[in-house]
Design a protein around this motif. Structure first.
Motif, PDB file in Angstrom:
ATOM      1  N   GLY A 149      -2.704   9.795   0.297  1.00 38.31           N
ATOM      2  CA  GLY A 149      -2.845   8.764  -0.722  1.00 38.31           C
ATOM      3  C   GLY A 149      -2.213   9.154  -2.042  1.00 38.31           C
ATOM      4  O   GLY A 149      -1.615   8.319  -2.726  1.00 38.31           O
ATOM      5  N   MET A 150      -2.315  10.432  -2.413  1.00 38.93           N
ATOM      6  CA  MET A 150      -1.694  10.901  -3.647  1.00 38.93           C
ATOM      7  C   MET A 150      -0.177  10.812  -3.567  1.00 38.93           C
ATOM      8  O   MET A 150       0.489  10.434  -4.530  1.00 38.93           O
ATOM      9  CB  MET A 150      -2.144  12.335  -3.921  1.00 38.93           C
ATOM     10  CG  MET A 150      -1.514  12.951  -5.166  1.00 38.93           C
ATOM     11  SD  MET A 150      -1.979  12.066  -6.675  1.00 38.93           S
ATOM     12  CE  MET A 150      -3.716  12.520  -6.752  1.00 38.93           C
ATOM     13  N   TRP A 151       0.385  11.165  -2.417  1.00 31.41           N
ATOM     14  CA  TRP A 151       1.849  11.098  -2.262  1.00 31.41           C
ATOM     15  C   TRP A 151       2.343   9.657  -2.339  1.00 31.41           C
ATOM     16  O   TRP A 151       3.387   9.379  -2.922  1.00 31.41           O
ATOM     17  CB  TRP A 151       2.266  11.740  -0.945  1.00 31.41           C
ATOM     18  CG  TRP A 151       3.737  11.728  -0.723  1.00 31.41           C
ATOM     19  CD1 TRP A 151       4.452  10.961   0.140  1.00 31.41           C
ATOM     20  CD2 TRP A 151       4.717  12.520  -1.421  1.00 31.41           C
ATOM     21  NE1 TRP A 151       5.780  11.208   0.044  1.00 31.41           N
ATOM     22  CE2 TRP A 151       5.981  12.168  -0.910  1.00 31.41           C
ATOM     23  CE3 TRP A 151       4.619  13.485  -2.425  1.00 31.41           C
ATOM     24  CZ2 TRP A 151       7.150  12.763  -1.362  1.00 31.41           C
ATOM     25  CZ3 TRP A 151       5.795  14.064  -2.875  1.00 31.41           C
ATOM     26  CH2 TRP A 151       7.032  13.710  -2.349  1.00 31.41           C
ATOM     27  N   ARG A 152       1.599   8.733  -1.756  1.00 32.71           N
ATOM     28  CA  ARG A 152       1.989   7.321  -1.855  1.00 32.71           C
ATOM     29  C   ARG A 152       1.955   6.847  -3.304  1.00 32.71           C
ATOM     30  O   ARG A 152       2.827   6.093  -3.742  1.00 32.71           O
ATOM     31  CB  ARG A 152       1.054   6.469  -1.006  1.00 32.71           C
ATOM     32  CG  ARG A 152       1.212   6.665   0.503  1.00 32.71           C
ATOM     33  CD  ARG A 152       0.240   5.772   1.265  1.00 32.71           C
ATOM     34  NE  ARG A 152       0.412   5.913   2.701  1.00 32.71           N
ATOM     35  CZ  ARG A 152      -0.331   5.252   3.596  1.00 32.71           C
ATOM     36  NH1 ARG A 152      -1.280   4.427   3.183  1.00 32.71           N
ATOM     37  NH2 ARG A 152      -0.117   5.431   4.881  1.00 32.71           N
ATOM     38  N   SER A 153       0.948   7.288  -4.046  1.00 33.23           N
ATOM     39  CA  SER A 153       0.856   6.911  -5.454  1.00 33.23           C
ATOM     40  C   SER A 153       2.024   7.479  -6.255  1.00 33.23           C
ATOM     41  O   SER A 153       2.558   6.808  -7.152  1.00 33.23           O
ATOM     42  CB  SER A 153      -0.470   7.406  -6.021  1.00 33.23           C
ATOM     43  OG  SER A 153      -0.570   7.132  -7.404  1.00 33.23           O
ATOM     44  N   ILE A 154       2.443   8.701  -5.930  1.00 34.54           N
ATOM     45  CA  ILE A 154       3.581   9.310  -6.631  1.00 34.54           C
ATOM     46  C   ILE A 154       4.853   8.517  -6.368  1.00 34.54           C
ATOM     47  O   ILE A 154       5.632   8.213  -7.285  1.00 34.54           O
ATOM     48  CB  ILE A 154       3.741  10.778  -6.203  1.00 34.54           C
ATOM     49  CG1 ILE A 154       2.567  11.618  -6.708  1.00 34.54           C
ATOM     50  CG2 ILE A 154       5.059  11.352  -6.712  1.00 34.54           C
ATOM     51  CD1 ILE A 154       2.580  13.044  -6.208  1.00 34.54           C
ATOM     52  N   GLU A 155       5.089   8.160  -5.108  1.00 31.98           N
ATOM     53  CA  GLU A 155       6.302   7.401  -4.765  1.00 31.98           C
ATOM     54  C   GLU A 155       6.319   6.046  -5.461  1.00 31.98           C
ATOM     55  O   GLU A 155       7.350   5.622  -6.001  1.00 31.98           O
ATOM     56  CB  GLU A 155       6.380   7.219  -3.248  1.00 31.98           C
ATOM     57  CG  GLU A 155       6.725   8.486  -2.474  1.00 31.98           C
ATOM     58  CD  GLU A 155       6.851   8.232  -0.993  1.00 31.98           C
ATOM     59  OE1 GLU A 155       7.680   8.894  -0.339  1.00 31.98           O
ATOM     60  OE2 GLU A 155       6.123   7.351  -0.467  1.00 31.98           O
ATOM     61  N   LYS A 156       5.181   5.362  -5.456  1.00 30.60           N
ATOM     62  CA  LYS A 156       5.133   4.044  -6.105  1.00 30.60           C
ATOM     63  C   LYS A 156       5.341   4.169  -7.611  1.00 30.60           C
ATOM     64  O   LYS A 156       6.039   3.345  -8.223  1.00 30.60           O
ATOM     65  CB  LYS A 156       3.794   3.369  -5.808  1.00 30.60           C
ATOM     66  CG  LYS A 156       3.661   1.986  -6.432  1.00 30.60           C
ATOM     67  CD  LYS A 156       2.328   1.358  -6.133  1.00 30.60           C
ATOM     68  CE  LYS A 156       2.218   0.962  -4.686  1.00 30.60           C
ATOM     69  NZ  LYS A 156       0.991   0.145  -4.432  1.00 30.60           N
ATOM     70  N   SER A 157       4.755   5.185  -8.226  1.00 23.78           N
ATOM     71  CA  SER A 157       4.906   5.370  -9.670  1.00 23.78           C
ATOM     72  C   SER A 157       6.353   5.653 -10.043  1.00 23.78           C
ATOM     73  O   SER A 157       6.891   5.071 -10.999  1.00 23.78           O
ATOM     74  CB  SER A 157       4.011   6.505 -10.139  1.00 23.78           C
ATOM     75  OG  SER A 157       4.187   6.755 -11.511  1.00 23.78           O
ATOM     76  N   ASP A 183       0.824  -1.204   0.000  1.00 26.95           N
ATOM     77  CA  ASP A 183       0.000   0.000   0.000  1.00 26.95           C
ATOM     78  C   ASP A 183       0.860   1.257   0.000  1.00 26.95           C
ATOM     79  O   ASP A 183       0.474   2.279  -0.577  1.00 26.95           O
ATOM     80  CB  ASP A 183      -0.911   0.007   1.231  1.00 26.95           C
ATOM     81  CG  ASP A 183      -1.927  -1.127   1.186  1.00 26.95           C
ATOM     82  OD1 ASP A 183      -2.265  -1.556   0.060  1.00 26.95           O
ATOM     83  OD2 ASP A 183      -2.350  -1.588   2.254  1.00 26.95           O
TER      84      ASP A 183
END
Length: 422
Positions: free
Chosen positions: A264-272, A178
């Motif tokens: 949630g947006m920051w986590r998505s940026i890191e994963k991307s 996650d």
């Protein structure tokens, strides 16, 4: 019947002498309905196949004629096995030429000289156990050579496969997680440690440190400007202290960026960022390994085993790829900018939309239109059902056609103007 086939044919198929009853029934009686007529036709086919089988058996059965020996004895044996199936009689025979590649390249060195000493006539056949033994020896040489080639290919592929398992395992963990903030934090710490360790090697004095190089690397990768010169003026300064301070500054900068967007947006940026960097550098690494594989055999001229050299070089390239991924992910996250999406401006309208002519007076009222946008233009246009202009009764004294222009001068047809009211 004669069947000509290139290489090997018929493997896995029961070649029945006289024909196959089931195949013939399916082919010839496919459209015939069930009944006595179909049963009689099947019986006739069986009788015909039995008669033809008897003729084939009397002639000697299936005869396999080979025009050369294959490089593998396995294929020759499979071809021989096509005859004499299911207890039926059969025969197989192979014809060779001394100029065949098998004998010319892999045959005994003295084969030609021995054959030529016999003063053989053109087309005369040579049959001897010694020649059969020589052919078998040549096939063994080819089989051993092909086995070594396949074994070497597997050894090279195993090196790449081991690295592939590591990368795919890490990628699967990233996809299922996650949040990858722990992975990104470890990469950032490792990157800072590598930068400081390169400029300030252990066991050296501050006077020996590459301070300009350290400043340039920190600015390039992390995007921060620490006051390293002031730190060096302190009484006690160690590489660990510099590393800790740079790490804290980098952490503060990342936290500031993270607060600008939702969690949630920051986590998505890191994963991307992590997945894109991993995929990009892995593809480049595979291309590098393919290039290395093409040239590593040259190490044999230096009395080195190519496969061992390939393993050593591939391991070094893999370690370097992991370092580049860590640095790339850290630099991308440290340098990214978070901006609000800009609202696109409306395009400029052409003149025929921004210019408004009064349909009654013919005057240009475009100066009264503010801004020239579609909304203001639409607001200034006359309504669809505009009021009819006043006109005297004298204009309508005579008979007027419904499709004729209205005498009031509105420009519309009479039936859509005063004629409609009438």
């Amino acid at each position: 019947a004669v069947t000509i086939a290139t290489n090997m044919a018929g493997r896995g198929t029961d070649i029945q002498l006289g024909g196959n009853v089931e195949y013939r029934v399916d082919d010839e009686l496919r459209d015939m309905p069930e009944g006595p007529e179909r049963d009689a036709a099947i019986a006739a086919i069986k009788a015909e196949v039995a008669a033809e089988k008897a003729k084939v058996l009397e002639a000697g059965g299936l005869f396999v004629l080979g025009t050369e020996r294959h490089e593998s004895r396995r294929i020759d044996n499979q071809l021989r096995g096509r005859s004499g199936r299911q207890g039926d009689p059969g025969l197989s025979r192979f014809y060779l030429c001394l100029e065949d590649d098998l004998l010319r390249i892999f045959g005994p060195d003295t084969l030609f000289s021995r054959m030529m000493k016999n003063n053989l006539a053109d087309g005369e056949a040579i049959g001897s156990k010694w020649l059969s033994k020589a052919i078998e020896t040549a096939q063994k040489k080819v089989e051993a050579r092909n086995y070594d080639i396949r074994k070497q290919v597997v050894e090279y592929d195993d090196v790449m496969n081991d690295q592939r398992k590591v990368i795919y395992e890490q990628r699967a963990e990233i996809m299922d997680a996650d949040a990858v903030d722990d992975v990104v934090l470890d990469m950032r710490n490792d990157t800072v440690n590598a930068i400081v360790g390169e400029a300030c090697p252990p066991g050296t004095y501050p006077e020996q440190w590459n301070v300009p190089g350290l400043k340039a690397r920190v600015s390039e990768v992390l995007g921060i400007e620490p006051d390293i010169d002031a730190w060096l003026q302190e009484d006690v300064i160690e590489p660990d202290i510099i590393e800790e301070r740079i790490r804290e500054m980098a952490e503060a900068k990342v936290n500031e960026k993270a607060t600008q967007v939702e969690e949630g947006m920051w986590r998505s940026i890191e994963k991307s960022v992590l997945l894109q960097s991993l995929d990009h550098h892995w593809k480049e690494h595979l291309a590098t390994l393919d290039a290395l594989r093409q040239v590593v055999f040259l190490r044999a001229y230096a009395q080195k085993t190519p496969i061992n050299e390939y393993k050593r070089e591939a391991f070094g390239l893999f370690e370097r790829m992991l370092e580049v991924i860590r640095e790339d992910v850290t630099g991308t996250i440290m340098s990214l900018e978070i901006r609000e999406p800009e609202v696109p401006s409306l395009p400029e309208l052409p003149d025929f939309l921004t210019t408004h002519f009064d349909p009654f007076t013919g005057e240009d009222n475009s100066a009264d239109i503010d801004g020239g946008t579609l909304g203001t233009v639409a607001a200034t246009l006359p309504p669809r059902q505009s009021p009819m202009p006043e006109a005297s009764e004298e204009l309508f004294s005579g008979e007027i056609s419904r499709n004729a222009p209205c005498p009031c001068g509105s420009g519309r047809k009479y039936k859509h103007c005063h004629g409609k009211a009438a």
